[in-house]
Every structure is written in C-alpha cells, then in structure tokens.
Design a protein around this motif. Structure first.
Motif, PDB file in Angstrom:
ATOM      1  N   LYS A 138       0.936  -0.986  -0.355  1.00 20.27           N
ATOM      2  CA  LYS A 138       0.365  -0.239   0.267  1.00 20.27           C
ATOM      3  C   LYS A 138       0.766   1.491  -0.152  1.00 20.27           C
ATOM      4  N   ASP A 139       2.154   1.178   0.351  1.00 17.70           N
ATOM      5  CA  ASP A 139       2.558   2.657   0.208  1.00 17.70           C
ATOM      6  C   ASP A 139       3.852   2.979  -0.575  1.00 17.70           C
ATOM      7  N   ALA A 140       3.992   1.652  -1.469  1.00 20.04           N
ATOM      8  CA  ALA A 140       4.435   2.136  -2.828  1.00 20.04           C
ATOM      9  C   ALA A 140       4.155   3.134  -4.015  1.00 20.04           C
ATOM     10  N   ILE A 141       2.506   3.136  -3.686  1.00 16.43           N
ATOM     11  CA  ILE A 141       1.846   5.077  -3.683  1.00 16.43           C
ATOM     12  C   ILE A 141       1.397   5.725  -3.076  1.00 16.43           C
ATOM     13  N   ALA A 142       1.805   6.923  -3.209  1.00 16.26           N
ATOM     14  CA  ALA A 142       1.638   7.615  -2.409  1.00 16.26           C
ATOM     15  C   ALA A 142       0.640   7.953  -1.954  1.00 16.26           C
ATOM     16  N   PHE A 143      -0.212   8.498  -1.027  1.00 20.95           N
ATOM     17  CA  PHE A 143      -1.361   9.322  -0.302  1.00 20.95           C
ATOM     18  C   PHE A 143      -2.747   7.993  -0.728  1.00 20.95           C
ATOM     19  N   ASN A 144      -2.439   6.503  -0.728  1.00 24.13           N
ATOM     20  CA  ASN A 144      -3.101   5.885  -0.910  1.00 24.13           C
ATOM     21  C   ASN A 144      -3.368   5.694   0.303  1.00 24.13           C
ATOM     22  N   SER A 145      -4.953   5.523   0.338  1.00 24.77           N
ATOM     23  CA  SER A 145      -5.533   5.062   1.500  1.00 24.77           C
ATOM     24  C   SER A 145      -6.994   4.205   1.364  1.00 24.77           C
ATOM     25  N   SER A 146      -6.926   2.596   1.494  1.00 23.37           N
ATOM     26  CA  SER A 146      -8.031   2.157   1.226  1.00 23.37           C
ATOM     27  C   SER A 146      -7.810   1.472  -0.187  1.00 23.37           C
ATOM     28  N   GLY A 147      -6.185   1.371  -0.451  1.00 17.91           N
ATOM     29  CA  GLY A 147      -6.173   0.984  -1.870  1.00 17.91           C
ATOM     30  C   GLY A 147      -6.357   1.793  -2.480  1.00 17.91           C
ATOM     31  N   VAL A 148      -6.959   3.180  -2.736  1.00 22.16           N
ATOM     32  CA  VAL A 148      -7.753   4.464  -3.368  1.00 22.16           C
ATOM     33  C   VAL A 148      -6.468   5.551  -3.670  1.00 22.16           C
ATOM     34  N   ALA A 149      -5.736   5.681  -4.672  1.00 25.88           N
ATOM     35  CA  ALA A 149      -4.407   6.686  -4.401  1.00 25.88           C
ATOM     36  C   ALA A 149      -4.687   8.016  -5.330  1.00 25.88           C
ATOM     37  N   PRO A 150      -4.932   9.315  -5.393  1.00 24.39           N
ATOM     38  CA  PRO A 150      -4.899   9.932  -5.991  1.00 24.39           C
ATOM     39  C   PRO A 150      -3.408   9.890  -7.802  1.00 24.39           C
ATOM     40  N   ALA A 151      -3.307  10.034  -8.453  1.00 20.85           N
ATOM     41  CA  ALA A 151      -2.333  10.074  -9.425  1.00 20.85           C
ATOM     42  C   ALA A 151      -2.053  11.241 -10.766  1.00 20.85           C
ATOM     43  N   ILE A 152      -1.126  11.535 -11.544  1.00 18.72           N
ATOM     44  CA  ILE A 152      -0.821  12.268 -12.402  1.00 18.72           C
ATOM     45  C   ILE A 152       0.111  12.154 -13.383  1.00 18.72           C
ATOM     46  N   ILE A 153      -0.049  11.667 -14.513  1.00 22.69           N
ATOM     47  CA  ILE A 153       0.624  11.050 -15.025  1.00 22.69           C
ATOM     48  C   ILE A 153       0.836  11.407 -16.878  1.00 22.69           C
ATOM     49  N   PRO A 154       2.359  12.105 -16.390  1.00 24.91           N
ATOM     50  CA  PRO A 154       2.147  12.421 -18.102  1.00 24.91           C
ATOM     51  C   PRO A 154       2.975  11.305 -18.845  1.00 24.91           C
ATOM     52  N   SER A 155       3.011  11.703 -20.349  1.00 22.43           N
ATOM     53  CA  SER A 155       3.469  11.084 -21.229  1.00 22.43           C
ATOM     54  C   SER A 155       4.062  11.490 -22.524  1.00 22.43           C
ATOM     55  N   LEU A 156       4.448  10.618 -23.075  1.00 21.52           N
ATOM     56  CA  LEU A 156       5.385  11.804 -24.783  1.00 21.52           C
ATOM     57  C   LEU A 156       5.138  10.509 -25.049  1.00 21.52           C
ATOM     58  N   GLY A 157       4.725  11.058 -26.944  1.00 20.52           N
ATOM     59  CA  GLY A 157       4.875  10.167 -27.584  1.00 20.52           C
ATOM     60  C   GLY A 157       4.735  10.076 -29.253  1.00 20.52           C
TER      61      GLY A 157
END
Length: 184
Positions: A138-157
């Motif tokens: 559960k701590d592998a991802i920041a702000f994780n609460s009950s298995g749900v966490a916010p995320a921002i994911i940039p990409s280049l294509g």
C-alpha cells in the motif's frame, strides 16, 4: 483474472456514470461511438471534433528505476481513451501492478500536439485515481487510502500513422511504461 469486490464496484460505478454521457455520433458511425463514457462537461467549448474517437493502448513492459526486484512482477496494461474536442480525453486503464495485484486507473487529461515543432510528437498529461495497491504494498504509491490514490501521469508519444502511435508514460519515482496505441 478475478477482481476484488471493491474493484468491481469501482468499475461498475465508472460504467454507470459514463453511461449517462450523451454521444454525438451520427448514423454512419459504429454503435460503439454511441456510448460516451466521459461527460460532455469535459469537452472544450467550441473545439474541433477529433478525427478519431478512441485510443486503445496496450503495454507489455514497464521499466523500474530501482532495477529488477524479486518482488516485481510483469506489468500488463490495457486502456481505452475517449477523445474529446480541444485535445481533451478521459479513460480507464486496467493493469496488473508491479506486485501482481489487479489494478485500475480512471482519468481525464489533455493532449498537446506538434511538440518541439515536430508534427509526429505529442505529449499528454492525465490525472485521476488508481486502485489496487493494497496490503504490504500500500505504501508503494503516495497518498494511498484503502487501495485508492490520486495520480498524475505525463507521457510523450510518437505518431507512426493516423491510426498507430507509441507512448512512454512516466510513473513518478517508479519508472516508465511503454505502450502501443491504436486509434479508431
């Protein structure tokens, strides 16, 4: 793959919310376009209608910054994005995370084309909620609460043709995910 009951409930809620969006497809379009999983409120006002409606992404490989670990499992991802006017999109990704746990990412985002003056390069940023990092991970991802966490994911294509492209997603301090994208 059997998903835990909370994940099934989350996916069902996303499907129900998406079912209330109104499509703008005409009779010549496939019935698939009649379903719009993204609310019209996400569409930019006055933007041109995108030439493609959907992007299907498949990712067979994720590179971890920390290198190979005995705990890491192969990450497999499939996602479907709904393209909206003004370079906006929304979608849902289903994947097995780095620890082999069934996971999902529901998101909205923005795409920018013609990066560095190259018409084949584009960039995207998505923001949403990730579900699936539970138990000892559960701590592998920041702000994780009950298995749900916010995320921002940039990409280049990079676009190979109007229907095919490749993308590299930056997963913060975890690594990079490589994906093939088919537009239709």
């Amino acid at each position: 793959m059997i998903f835990p009951s909370k994940l099934r409930a989350t996916l069902a809620a996303l499907a129900i919310v998406g079912a209330f969006g109104t499509g703008t497809a005409d009779a010549a379009d496939s019935s698939l376009y009649d379903l719009q999983p993204c609310p019209d409120s996400l569409a930019a006002q006055g933007g041109a209608e995108p030439s493609r409606k959907w992007d299907l992404s498949l990712s067979p490989y994720t590179f971890h910054w920390s290198g190979p670990s005995p705990e890491h499992k192969p990450v497999r991802l499939v996602s479907l994005d709904r393209q909206l006017p003004g370079g906006r999109f929304c979608g849902l990704a289903l994947f097995s995370n780095s620890f082999g746990q069934p996971s999902a990412y529901g998101y909205v985002g923005q795409q920018w084309n013609n990066i560095f003056g190259n018409p084949k390069l584009f960039s995207k940023v998505s923001a949403g909620l990730i579900y699936g990092y539970k138990g000892k991970h559960k701590d592998a991802i920041a702000f994780n609460s009950s298995g749900v966490a916010p995320a921002i994911i940039p990409s280049l294509g990079y676009t190979f043709s109007p229907q095919e492209s490749a993308q590299v997603f930056m997963l913060g301090t975890a690594g990079l995910t490589f994906a093939y994208v088919r537009s239709f």
